[in-house]
Design an enzyme around this catalytic site. Structure first.
Site, PDB file in Angstrom:
ATOM      1  N   GLY A 253       0.891  -1.228   0.000  1.00 53.85           N
ATOM      2  CA  GLY A 253       0.046  -0.028  -0.092  1.00 53.85           C
ATOM      3  C   GLY A 253       0.813   1.237   0.090  1.00 53.85           C
ATOM      4  N   LYS A 254       0.127   2.112   0.313  1.00 50.92           N
ATOM      5  CA  LYS A 254       0.756   3.730   0.262  1.00 50.92           C
ATOM      6  C   LYS A 254       1.993   3.744   0.955  1.00 50.92           C
ATOM      7  CE  LYS A 254      -2.206   6.715  -1.777  1.00 50.92           C
ATOM      8  NZ  LYS A 254      -3.613   5.935  -1.856  1.00 50.92           N
ATOM      9  N   ARG A 255       1.920   3.005   2.019  1.00 49.14           N
ATOM     10  CA  ARG A 255       3.325   3.567   3.075  1.00 49.14           C
ATOM     11  C   ARG A 255       4.485   2.782   2.658  1.00 49.14           C
ATOM     12  NH1 ARG A 255       2.307  -0.957   7.777  1.00 49.14           N
ATOM     13  NH2 ARG A 255       0.527  -1.991   6.564  1.00 49.14           N
ATOM     14  N   HIS A 256       4.241   2.030   1.740  1.00 47.33           N
ATOM     15  CA  HIS A 256       5.320   1.391   1.030  1.00 47.33           C
ATOM     16  C   HIS A 256       6.225   2.049  -0.040  1.00 47.33           C
ATOM     17  CE1 HIS A 256       3.114  -2.270   3.059  1.00 47.33           C
ATOM     18  NE2 HIS A 256       4.467  -2.325   3.365  1.00 47.33           N
TER      19      HIS A 256
END
Ligand code: GLU
Length: 487
Positions: A253-256
């Site tokens: 997801g975005k945090r990656h």
């Protein structure tokens, strides 16, 4: 034998996530390998999440990757339209058919009631889900609700007993007990179908033979099979692809970091890289082959070799692979692809447009070390700007001091000023001879020259750089280095 037909069915809710492209690639590969048909269908029944321009962006991303569609929006095909919001009458007919045969029912429960129900279930640690209050309304009760002017939703009447098995091409038989399933909404009160109804109606109508999609949809599978049966449709084959995880083993997801395919494109990853990389997320030919072109993949891809294990996204591997593909380009292709990145990412002080002939020569020097096209800007900056920051002590090679370095650079500057022709082949013997004459190791002189010319300690080969930079720039930088040492 019926012709294989697969589809990619994204929702236009923003930019294509790398996981979506993963699904698209596998569905595309299977279609191509089976000499079948690949269809693009836009699932835009969720009005709230729709994003303007997303359909064009999806098509553009697919084109960039080389995943051509045989049927889809604007492409024609006998099963269109390929955008769900343009197919509403079809879903209405199907929903009505289900209500008429008793496989679905109208539900008049308000949002408010459903919220209270959810709250009650949470507070009492009960399993969530609709309590089926409207499932067995009498005709009179229903008429009453209609009179109140409530627009109902249509829910599927999931059998209360028994079970449904998905014969998944990757997972084998996966069985779901009906008492664990909900009475899902098929038609919303805004007249739009839910994903479940539209997906089943369209996969049938578009004669999809193989539903290849992400693992997260597996739990919708039993409901879909029940729907196929209730509508009298033939059930397609299913293949649910393994998930993609970040390094921390959480769903990607975005945090990656970058997760939309567009972001990778902007970072300067090549489409060949993305295809190769994504193909290996959950598929392999053997345990050693790592480089696959799209053509190789069509040749070798099989669903049997798709793994059930979630694949972990390895950014370092992606970078490495991109470097491999960058080195496969001809210098001309590389320059053509890197040029727009330089135009965009070189410092503002650099006059644009940059000279294509000079830039082509510069890029040829870094092709074997660039891992992304964007990185070429940082790798070549000193070819375009004269004032660069570096630590003057970097000029001083091992075993030398300030004075020795100043002298060596001064003499080198004088000799280089007289040197013609000023090309790599002539510069090398001349500077080697000079090092000897000065009683220095070649590496000592070259190290000082390298820093003087580039401000860096790791660069492409020195003589080639001087050749590309030209006499004037080279001399100017050496003189500048001498001045730095004097002060
Ligand atoms: N619209 C769904 C998605 O966004 C499609 C799922 C499917 O392929 O059935 O992923």
């Amino acid at each position: 034998m019926t012709q294989v037909r697969t589809r990619f069915a994204p929702s236009p809710t923003g930019f294509l996530h790398i996981g979506s492209i993963h699904t698209a690639l596998f569905a595309w590969l299977y279609a191509r390998q089976q000499k079948g048909v690949f269809i693009l269908r836009i699932e835009d029944t969720d009005n709230v999440r729709k994003v303007e321009g997303a359909v064009e962006a999806i098509m553009d991303d697919l084109r960039w990757l080389g995943l051509d569609c045989d049927e889809g929006p604007g492409l024609g095909g006998q099963h269109g339209p390929y955008i769900q919001s343009e197919r509403l009458p079809l879903y209405k007919v199907a929903a009505q058919k289900l209500v008429d045969c008793g496989a679905a029912y109208k539900c008049y429960c308000s949002q408010e009631r459903l919220e209270q129900l959810r709250e009650f279930q949470t507070n009492n640690k009960l399993p969530p889900g609709y309590d089926r209050r409207c499932r067995n309304l009498t005709d009179a009760e229903r008429a009453e609700k209609e009179k109140e002017g409530i627009t109902p939703v249509i829910r599927f009447k999931t059998p209360l007993d028994g079970q449904t098995t998905i014969h998944d091409l990757i997972w084998g038989d996966v069985t779901f007990k009906h008492n664990t399933l909900e009475d899902l909404v098929l038609m919303k009160s805004d007249g739009f179908p839910t994903y479940h109804l539209a997906n089943v109606v369209d996969d049938h109508d578009m004669q999809i033979t193989h539903v290849i999609r992400a693992e997260e949809w597996m739990s919708s599978g039993p409901c879909h099979i029940l729907l196929y049966n209730a509508l009298g449709y033939e059930v397609p084959q299913f293949a649910h692809l393994p998930m993609m995880l970040g390094k921390d083993r959480a769903k990607l997801g975005k945090r990656h970091g970058s997760t939309s395919i567009g972001q990778f494109r902007e970072e300067g990853y090549l489409p060949e890289t993305m295809i190769n990389f994504l193909a290996l997320m959950g598929w392999s030919l053997d345990d050693k082959t790592e480089i696959f072109s799209l053509q190789d993949l069509i040749k070798y891809f099989t669903i049997e070799r798709v793994s059930k294990t979630s694949a972990v996204f390895n950014h370092e591997k992606l970078e490495w692979l991109n470097g491999v593909y960058i080195r496969k380009l001809t210098p001309e292709e590389f320059a053509k692809k890197a040029m727009p990145f330089l135009e965009r990412w070189l410092p503002e002080s650099v006059k644009k447009p940059i000279n294509p002939v000079y830039t082509g020569r510069v890029l040829a020097l870094v092709q074997d070390r660039a891992r992304t096209l964007k990185e070429t800007a940082a790798l070549t900056e000193y070819f375009f700007v004269d004032v660069y920051e570096y630590n003057s002590t970097d000029l001083i090679s091992k075993g030398m001091d300030v004075e020795k370095t100043r002298q060596a650079l001064t003499i080198a500057g004088e000799r280089l000023a007289k040197q013609t022709p000023f090309d790599a082949a002539s510069l090398e013997p001349m500077l080697r001879a000079l090092a000897e004459e000065l009683g220095l190791k070649a590496g000592q002189l070259f190290g000082s020259l390298r820093t003087a010319i580039t401000g860096r300690t790791a660069t492409p080969p020195l003589f080639q750089m001087m050749d590309v930079l030209g006499k004037e720039r080279t001399l100017y930088r050496i003189q500048d280095a001498v001045k730095r040492l004097e002060s």
